[in-house]
Design a protein around this motif. Sequence first.
Motif, PDB file in Angstrom:
ATOM      1  N   LYS A  30       0.973  -1.368   0.023  1.00 44.25           N
ATOM      2  CA  LYS A  30       0.091  -0.250  -0.121  1.00 44.25           C
ATOM      3  C   LYS A  30       0.904   1.081   0.052  1.00 44.25           C
ATOM      4  CE  LYS A  30      -4.218  -1.812   0.673  1.00 44.25           C
ATOM      5  NZ  LYS A  30      -5.579  -1.553  -0.175  1.00 44.25           N
ATOM      6  N   ASP A  47       2.573   1.710  -3.519  1.00 41.17           N
ATOM      7  CA  ASP A  47       1.323   2.354  -4.252  1.00 41.17           C
ATOM      8  C   ASP A  47       1.163   3.695  -4.000  1.00 41.17           C
ATOM      9  OD1 ASP A  47       0.752  -0.057  -5.402  1.00 41.17           O
ATOM     10  OD2 ASP A  47      -1.232  -0.269  -4.497  1.00 41.17           O
ATOM     11  N   TYR A  48       1.303   4.313  -2.747  1.00 41.07           N
ATOM     12  CA  TYR A  48       1.143   5.594  -2.344  1.00 41.07           C
ATOM     13  C   TYR A  48       2.061   6.510  -2.797  1.00 41.07           C
ATOM     14  CZ  TYR A  48       0.669   9.914   0.313  1.00 41.07           C
ATOM     15  OH  TYR A  48       0.771  11.249   0.597  1.00 41.07           O
ATOM     16  N   HIS A  63       4.007   5.695  -5.318  1.00 40.09           N
ATOM     17  CA  HIS A  63       3.981   5.943  -6.690  1.00 40.09           C
ATOM     18  C   HIS A  63       3.046   6.961  -7.317  1.00 40.09           C
ATOM     19  CE1 HIS A  63       4.597   4.081 -10.791  1.00 40.09           C
ATOM     20  NE2 HIS A  63       3.443   4.152 -10.975  1.00 40.09           N
ATOM     21  N   SER A  64       1.870   7.081  -6.744  1.00 39.93           N
ATOM     22  CA  SER A  64       0.644   7.705  -7.124  1.00 39.93           C
ATOM     23  C   SER A  64       0.767   9.215  -6.738  1.00 39.93           C
ATOM     24  CB  SER A  64      -0.643   7.371  -6.977  1.00 39.93           C
ATOM     25  OG  SER A  64      -0.728   7.010  -5.453  1.00 39.93           O
ATOM     26  N   SER A  65       1.358   9.432  -5.526  1.00 36.42           N
ATOM     27  CA  SER A  65       1.487  10.790  -4.922  1.00 36.42           C
ATOM     28  C   SER A  65       2.780  11.298  -4.990  1.00 36.42           C
ATOM     29  CB  SER A  65       1.064  10.557  -3.569  1.00 36.42           C
ATOM     30  OG  SER A  65       1.509  11.797  -2.713  1.00 36.42           O
TER      31      SER A  65
END
Lengths: 323, 323
Positions: A199, A202-203, A205-207
């Motif tokens: 998680k 992912d965070y 990577h996307s933020s």
Amino acid sequence: MKLFSAGIDVGGTKTQLCLTDEQGNILEEHKLETQLSRDPGKFFNWLFDELEQSCIRNGGTLSSLKGVGIGFPGVMNERTGTLTSAPALNWPAVDIRPLIAARYPGAAVLDNDVNMAALGEHAAGAAAGSGHFIMITVGTGVGSALFLDGRLYRGAGFAAGEIGYLIVRPGEYTAAADPEYSEFGPFEMEASGTGIGAKAADYLHSSGRPSIIRELAQGGPVRAEHVFAAARREDEAALQLLNQAYGHMAAVIKNIVLTLDLELVILGGGVVEKNPGYIDEIVKRVSRYTPHQPPAIRQAVLGNRAGAIGAAAAVRSKITSGH
Amino acid sequence: MKLFSAGIDVGGTKTQLCLTDEQGNILEEHKLETQLSRDPGKFFNWLFDELEQSCIRNGGTLSSLKGVGIGFPGVMNERTGTLTSAPALNWPAVDIRPLIAARYPGAAVLDNDVNMAALGEHAAGAAAGSGHFIMITVGTGVGSALFLDGRLYRGAGFAAGEIGYLIVRPGEYTAAADPEYSEFGPFEMEASGTGIGAKAADYLHSSGRPSIIRELAQGGPVRAEHVFAAARREDEAALQLLNQAYGHMAAVIKNIVLTLDLELVILGGGVVEKNPGYIDEIVKRVSRYTPHQPPAIRQAVLGNRAGAIGAAAAVRSKITSGH
């Protein structure tokens, strides 16, 4: 003549062994590098050599044993003695009893490692005296053992307690879309060490926002320990990620306690042991759920020793109760 | 001398009574209007008058009974015989055993009504032969009984199976914000008849779109039966509302089956009985969850008779097993 009970907790890398007297006092305990072999017979030869040495050091032999309890990292049918689904050992389905009988003619009590750990905490740890509890281990994955009406509960097919696969969102039918996590279930992907790391990755990577997690991971894979370390430094992203993980764990605990009317929850495993605030965060969230009385929630106290201690306890109680 | 077993299922409006022979064959069964009284002693006087008449009709007396089993709509401590949380009877906490002993000196087996219904389905219904199952009743609320390792499971405080309060969304801590529904839990507000009706009323209130539900309710309170009837006529809103309810029920079933490794789920209660497609909708959704083997899911077959039949079966098995 001395009568010992032996307890063994088999793991993919380490195997824990303990020897107790008839009262359950521990005479010897040690951790071995697992001498894993494709041939399970070779593994049991090694294991009983080690056990024999242990008996000799304590003034006996293998025949001084009342019995041997062994916990395995897989699904154990404790009636037939067949071990399945044990990826850490890399064996096919194995019928364990003849392999033991080739070296040791006495009683053998076989179960999975989480059940044995729960017996250990019940015999000499955080669950002493409880008749209705769940032990949840949070590490790479999430596992559990159920102790109901004063005894282990195994289920119709010896697979009770596999809570890693609990559904977190109704209608999300497949376990993990990402093949990297195909062996993990939906709840594990929220609350296990693996899930927390994934998680966070992912965070990040996307933020585009800054987070200490990124520094701590130093360009390598993001792991749960980075998230916990960042949270201790009040990193906003880490606090949010852990809030999610704690929230899912608290809801699952509440739901299982409610369904089974349990009095006690024992939490153990690497993620719990390495993060001193873990238990408090869970207690806080579980106690907010109304209107039922919250259960006692305590940390496991025996750590990696629980499985072997429980396996030895299983030998003593099986023999006492005449099963 | 004939030896009967009596089973009684006490409800707030109806009380079901059955008399069996030693083999469990039903000699007599009937439904009575519950003669409820503020004084529980008066109620038991009435009940045992009825039971005595039933025995006389079958050529015996109360002393021809091996025992009496009684299921109550509340939390029953089957060891002490204390009944609590029985709003349908409007009694305070009552110690039941002396009230029975005043009229009948033999064995009495006491439990809650859902547990007795599960015993009934196990003795002579949809769960015959199963050692690991849950029976879920869906009506005004949602309740359940657990049958594990070949016997009823009651929990540390005799409150196991209270699944109406299961948390549906982590972090939603209070049961029901609306005081009208304060006695219902989060899962009940999604999946019970009450919950389905309330969700439909909310939808009609907030959406201006046409729906057959509105016509069926005719300006009165929206009830689950209106939603099911509208769905049978392909009403879009009704189908969506039921999809939500089925989805929550399927996820809860999946999670309980996974945690306890159950082989069978029995569904009963008014909402299930009145809607023939209910079971298929649940089976379809539960079977989509991977990777585990889905359990058998079947409809209860004894309806309102299950509790009394189970209570009589409890008498026979308690006496046989010497408890």
